[in-house]
Enzyme design. Structure first.
Site, PDB file in Angstrom:
ATOM      1  N   ALA A   1      35.330 -63.474 -38.543  1.00  0.00           N
ATOM      2  CA  ALA A   1      33.879 -63.424 -38.136  1.00  0.00           C
ATOM      3  C   ALA A   1      33.509 -62.023 -37.273  1.00  0.00           C
ATOM      4  CB  ALA A   1      33.636 -64.480 -37.562  1.00  0.00           C
ATOM      5  N   HIS A   2      34.733 -61.862 -36.393  1.00  0.00           N
ATOM      6  CA  HIS A   2      34.295 -60.900 -35.357  1.00  0.00           C
ATOM      7  C   HIS A   2      34.619 -59.480 -35.663  1.00  0.00           C
ATOM      8  CE1 HIS A   2      38.510 -59.258 -33.865  1.00  0.00           C
ATOM      9  NE2 HIS A   2      38.852 -60.277 -34.510  1.00  0.00           N
TER      10      HIS A   2
ATOM     11  N   CYS B   1      49.555 -50.599 -30.520  1.00  0.00           N
ATOM     12  CA  CYS B   1      50.327 -50.260 -29.671  1.00  0.00           C
ATOM     13  C   CYS B   1      50.496 -51.228 -28.373  1.00  0.00           C
ATOM     14  CB  CYS B   1      50.009 -49.013 -29.035  1.00  0.00           C
ATOM     15  SG  CYS B   1      51.293 -48.040 -28.267  1.00  0.00           S
TER      16      CYS B   1
HETATM   17  C1  LIG Z   1      41.776 -57.984 -37.327  1.00  0.00           C
HETATM   18  C2  LIG Z   1      42.656 -58.399 -38.281  1.00  0.00           C
HETATM   19  C3  LIG Z   1      43.382 -59.611 -38.601  1.00  0.00           C
HETATM   20  C4  LIG Z   1      43.274 -60.518 -37.178  1.00  0.00           C
HETATM   21  O1  LIG Z   1      41.853 -61.315 -37.388  1.00  0.00           O
HETATM   22  P1  LIG Z   1      41.671 -62.017 -36.101  1.00  0.00           P
HETATM   23  O2  LIG Z   1      40.564 -62.800 -36.260  1.00  0.00           O
HETATM   24  O3  LIG Z   1      41.345 -61.196 -35.002  1.00  0.00           O
HETATM   25  O4  LIG Z   1      42.927 -62.754 -35.860  1.00  0.00           O
HETATM   26  C5  LIG Z   1      44.156 -59.837 -39.562  1.00  0.00           C
HETATM   27  N1  LIG Z   1      44.127 -58.731 -40.607  1.00  0.00           N
HETATM   28  C6  LIG Z   1      43.367 -57.628 -40.463  1.00  0.00           C
HETATM   29  C7  LIG Z   1      43.635 -56.581 -41.568  1.00  0.00           C
HETATM   30  C8  LIG Z   1      42.618 -57.209 -39.215  1.00  0.00           C
HETATM   31  O5  LIG Z   1      42.019 -56.100 -39.375  1.00  0.00           O
END
Ligand SMILES: *Cc1c(COP(=O)(O)O)cnc(C)c1O
Length: 396
Positions: A201-202, A327
């Site tokens: 979602a974020h 990083c």
């Molecule tokens: C941000 C991201 C995740 C992880 O998602 P979260 O909800 O932050 O755990 C996994 N895969 C990709 C490609 C991402 O960009």
């Protein structure tokens, strides 16, 4: 000084309308959905509404949508759940060298401790896998193919439909980490033959700490989170109702705005790419151009400097960007994605990712194009790496 946020692929701000839709589920309709009184039925209804919103956005069925605590959890569920369910059939998992660490480190774990055999496919100079490599990697022990929809560092979009069709034909489960792609491009899980998919979602103007796992009807995986009987017994833990409501609202709104926003961001992206390549000598664009790149992604290498120092200089001008490489503190390893694309250590260390989003304007792009070239040239003038490069190549 302007404040310019250009790290939308790291996270997005929660849309105020999304937050507004979520708020009552903290304070007013806070009932535990598993309880039997009518307050609880409000929570249950909210979850089912959100499930319908997510399903509709992906052309999936509501019963194929499971809410998780993150994209990372959904990725873990895909790999660990498939491996545990199918290990008697085979132990081979195919993925790529450029996945997010949520996939790569999970695959490593399965290989080191559970007896999985993992093939990580190489990518070409633009970050794309070759279908022939995938075909050649399949064995009679292959149980799962996990290829990300679009890469979070360089924005390259993979040939998902072709991969899906191949896997379907072979009877191999196909998972895609669509955390980045889902916020940018339309996804139809049936047309693309996707069996399992992770969302977060974020990354789409919803709250942090809520993810989605799409599991096609008929696909059987082991559970990942064990406990109570929530999510039809497939994913335990009291539901994060507000987060789930936010996810549903965010994806619905994003889908509605997508055609317009895709065109707007693509134009801004290309203006930024062309502007940087023109104004900064020896700048290299990492990733593909056109439709094979996420509409919001730019990623450059500036030979002769360290990406981290650039970030500090940009920050002092109010610009929030990223090197693209995860990083993690203490580690100075260059990006595994850029290395897989064949960049040298020097090129990979001089990378800069700027990812655009709803708040990005034409004026902001102009501002970046105003300040970035001078920052790069100043850093190069102080850099022994740049001096070496000039000596080696005779460049000025
Ligand atoms: C941000 C991201 C995740 C992880 O998602 P979260 O909800 O932050 O755990 C996994 N895969 C990709 C490609 C991402 O960009």
């Amino acid at each position: 000084m302007q404040n310019v946020y250009l790290d939308y692929s790291a996270t997005t701000p929660t849309d105020p309308e999304v937050l507004e839709a979520m708020t009552p589920y903290f304070t007013e309709f806070f009932g535990n959905p598993s309880s039997i009184y009518s307050l609880a039925s409000k929570s249950r209804a909210a979850i089912e509404k959100a499930r319908g919103q997510v399903a509709a956005a992906l052309s999936a069925q509501p019963e194929e949508i499971f809410f998780t605590s993150s994209g990372t959890e959904a990725d873990n569920w895909a790999l660990k759940g498939a491996f545990e369910k199918l290990r008697s059939k085979g132990n081979h998992i195919i993925t790529t060298k450029i996945e997010h660490h949520a996939i790569l480190h999970t695959a490593d774990y399965l290989e080191k401790t559970e007896g999985a055999s993992v093939t990580a496919l190489p990518v070409d100079a633009e970050g794309k896998i070759r279908l022939d490599d995938l075909k050649a990697a399949v064995t009679d022990k292959t149980i799962l193919v996990s290829v990300m929809f679009a890469n979070n560092e360089v924005g390259t979009i993979q040939p998902i439909k072709a991969i899906g069709e191949f896997c379907r034909e072979k009877g191999i489960l196909f998972h895609t980490d669509a955390v980045q792609a889902a916020a940018q491009v339309p996804i139809d899980v049936n047309e693309l033959r996707i069996d399992l998919m992770s969302l977060s979602a974020h990354k789409m103007y919803g709250p942090k700490g809520t993810g989605v796992f799409f599991m096609r009807r008929g696909v059987k995986l082991e559970n990942f989170v064990h406990g109570g009987g929530q999510e039809k017994g497939r994913r335990a833990s009291t539901e994060n109702i507000a987060g789930i409501v936010g996810m549903g609202f965010a994806i619905e709104k994003m889908k509605a705005r997508m055609p317009q926003e895709k065109a707007r961001l693509t134009a801004l992206r290309d203006r930024l790419i062309d502007g940087v390549l023109k104004a900064v000598p020896h700048a290299k664009l990492n990733g593909a151009r056109g439709e094979e790149r996420l509409p919001n992604n730019t990623n450059f290498s500036f030979i002769g400097i360290e990406g981290e120092t650039l970030l500090l200089d940009l920050d002092s001008k109010g610009i929030s960007a990223s090197t693209g490489s995860a990083c993690t503190s203490g580690s100075l390893d260059p990006s595994h994605v850029l290395m897989a694309m064949g960049l040298s250590h020097e090129q990979a260390h001089g990378s800069l990712r700027m990812t655009l989003g709803r708040g990005t304007t034409d004026e902001q792009i102009s501002y970046v194009l105003d300040v970035l070239p001078a920052i790069v040239s100043k850093r190069r003038s102080m850099s022994p790496l740049w001096e070496d490069y000039q000596k080696k190549t005779g460049e000025k």
